[in-house]
Design an enzyme around this catalytic site. Structure first.
Site, short mmCIF file in Angstrom:
data_model
loop_
_atom_site.label_atom_id
_atom_site.label_comp_id
_atom_site.label_asym_id
_atom_site.label_seq_id
_atom_site.Cartn_x
_atom_site.Cartn_y
_atom_site.Cartn_z
N SER A 50 0.85 -1.20 0.00
CA SER A 50 0.00 0.00 0.00
C SER A 50 0.89 1.24 0.00
CB SER A 50 -0.89 0.00 1.25
OG SER A 50 -0.07 0.20 2.39
N ASP A 85 -0.42 -1.56 -4.26
CA ASP A 85 -1.83 -1.73 -3.90
C ASP A 85 -2.48 -0.36 -3.66
OD1 ASP A 85 -4.05 -3.26 -3.18
OD2 ASP A 85 -3.44 -3.44 -1.08
N GLU A 136 -9.94 0.01 -10.05
CA GLU A 136 -11.08 -0.18 -9.14
C GLU A 136 -12.26 0.70 -9.52
OE1 GLU A 136 -10.26 -0.24 -4.91
OE2 GLU A 136 -12.23 0.58 -4.43
N HIS A 178 -12.70 -4.12 3.70
CA HIS A 178 -11.34 -4.20 4.22
C HIS A 178 -11.38 -4.29 5.75
CE1 HIS A 178 -10.04 -2.15 0.35
NE2 HIS A 178 -9.18 -3.14 0.44
N GLY A 209 -10.25 -7.25 0.69
CA GLY A 209 -10.82 -7.59 1.99
C GLY A 209 -10.97 -9.09 2.16
N GLY A 210 -9.96 -9.85 1.73
CA GLY A 210 -10.06 -11.32 1.72
C GLY A 210 -9.93 -11.98 3.08
N SER A 211 -9.64 -11.19 4.13
CA SER A 211 -9.52 -11.77 5.47
C SER A 211 -10.89 -12.12 6.03
CB SER A 211 -8.88 -10.75 6.43
OG SER A 211 -7.55 -10.50 6.05
N ASN A 230 -7.08 -10.55 -2.08
CA ASN A 230 -6.15 -9.75 -1.26
C ASN A 230 -6.34 -10.04 0.22
OD1 ASN A 230 -5.86 -8.59 -3.78
ND2 ASN A 230 -6.02 -6.49 -3.05
N ASN A 232 -4.67 -9.14 4.09
CA ASN A 232 -3.74 -8.39 4.93
C ASN A 232 -4.08 -8.53 6.41
OD1 ASN A 232 -1.74 -6.67 5.81
ND2 ASN A 232 -2.82 -4.80 5.29
P1 13P Z 1 -7.87 -7.18 4.40
O1 13P Z 1 -6.93 -6.36 5.20
O2 13P Z 1 -9.27 -7.02 4.84
O3 13P Z 1 -7.44 -8.61 4.33
O4 13P Z 1 -7.84 -6.62 2.91
C1 13P Z 1 -6.63 -6.56 2.21
C2 13P Z 1 -6.80 -5.82 0.94
O5 13P Z 1 -7.83 -5.87 0.31
C3 13P Z 1 -5.64 -5.07 0.44
O6 13P Z 1 -5.93 -4.39 -0.74
#
Ligand code: 13P
Length: 288
Positions: A50, A85, A136, A178, A209-211, A230, A232
């Site tokens: 980022s 990113d 995006e 996210h 926001g894959g978490s 993604n 993080n």
């Molecule tokens: P998270 O922090 O929710 O996993 O999202 C990561 C992201 O989308 C980075 O662009």
């Protein structure tokens, strides 16, 4: 050399219905952990940076100067892309100049026509340099650039217009957020995802926001056209928990347990495990 753009990775992922993991860097330990995870699982991988991480780690140039030799040092043979990113236009140009192999232009806060116009300019620049480009449309919910938004949904017509100008990947909100998901999160909008995939002629789609998204939802999203996911927050939480446990057990007070390489190693192992579990779930294992 394993350092490549993400173009071929996401096309293969779309065609063979798996997703490439994009894991965000936060410091040097993350580089080591993710490279080892990708090599061990023979997965193609994208390292995301980022704008704020770039600032923290000494700028895009410093990160390129660290990641490339690290790949050689660890004898990594799987394809790895280094991806800026959520960059604004100036950040994307800076990252391209610094030698990133992939960039994301986040023009989602701009009026749509301006987002489209700037994205078109970047298509030309990236194509000439062999760099992959993600764009995006609409904002993705959650905490992005310090601003908290609810899980937004993209306008399919804007997706079509942005998706068909020659970009390599499209990020579109389908209810994803996210950061941590609230307990009352209604889930991903699969009908919308299906429509966006069709209307963009199956441009590889990106799930931010894959978490913390349940595995069954991720599998369904991949089957419908998500080719890059993604992650993080989940890695940062795992890192923090592992280091907290080490300190709470008083291990930093025993011998040279205060040594930072030792103290942070549970964190490195924890995020390596998270990344490998995600690669398994995304179906990228053995696809390198
Ligand atoms: P998270 O922090 O929710 O996993 O999202 C990561 C992201 O989308 C980075 O662009």
């Amino acid at each position: 050399m394993a350092y490549v753009s993400a173009t071929d990775m996401v096309i293969d992922a779309r065609n063979r219905k798996y997703a490439v993991g994009h894991f965000n860097l936060n410091n040097m330990e993350f580089i080591r952990a993710f490279l080892l995870a990708a090599q061990e699982t023979q997965s193609p991988m994208i390292l995301g940076v980022s704008g704020s991480t770039a600032k923290y780690m000494g700028g895009y140039r410093s990160i390129v100067g660290m990641v490339k030799p690290f790949i050689d040092h660890l004898a990594i043979t799987v394809p790895v892309a280094l991806h800026a990113d959520h960059g604004n236009f100036a950040q994307v140009l800076d990252a391209i100049d610094a030698g990133f192999s992939s960039v994301m232009f986040d023009g989602s806060s701009l009026p749509f026509e301006e987002n489209l116009h700037k994205s078109e300019q970047l298509v030309e620049i990236c194509r000439k340099k062999g760099i992959s480009l993600e764009c995006e449309v609409n904002g993705i919910g959650g905490e992005e650039h310090g601003v908290v938004k609810v899980g937004g949904t993209a306008d399919p017509e804007q997706c079509r217009r942005l998706g068909l100008i020659g970009i390599n990947m499209l990020a579109a909100g389908i209810g994803n957020i996210h950061g941590k998901y609230p307990a009352d999160w209604p889930g991903l909008h699969f009908d919308l995802l299906e429509e966006i995939a069709r209307i963009t002629d199956y441009t590889p789609l990106v799930l931010h926001g894959g978490s913390q998204i349940p595995a069954n939802m991720l599998r369904r999203a991949i089957a419908l056209g998500i080719s890059k996911i993604n992650v993080n927050t989940e890695c940062q939480m795992a890192f923090a928990a592992a280091v907290r446990e080490y300190i709470e057990q008083g291990k930093d007070r025993i011998g040279t347990g205060y040594s930072l390489q030792t103290l942070l190693s549970p964190g490195v192992e924890a995020i390596q495990r998270v990344a490998m579990d995600k690669m398994m779930l995304f179906g990228s294992v053995g696809k390198a």
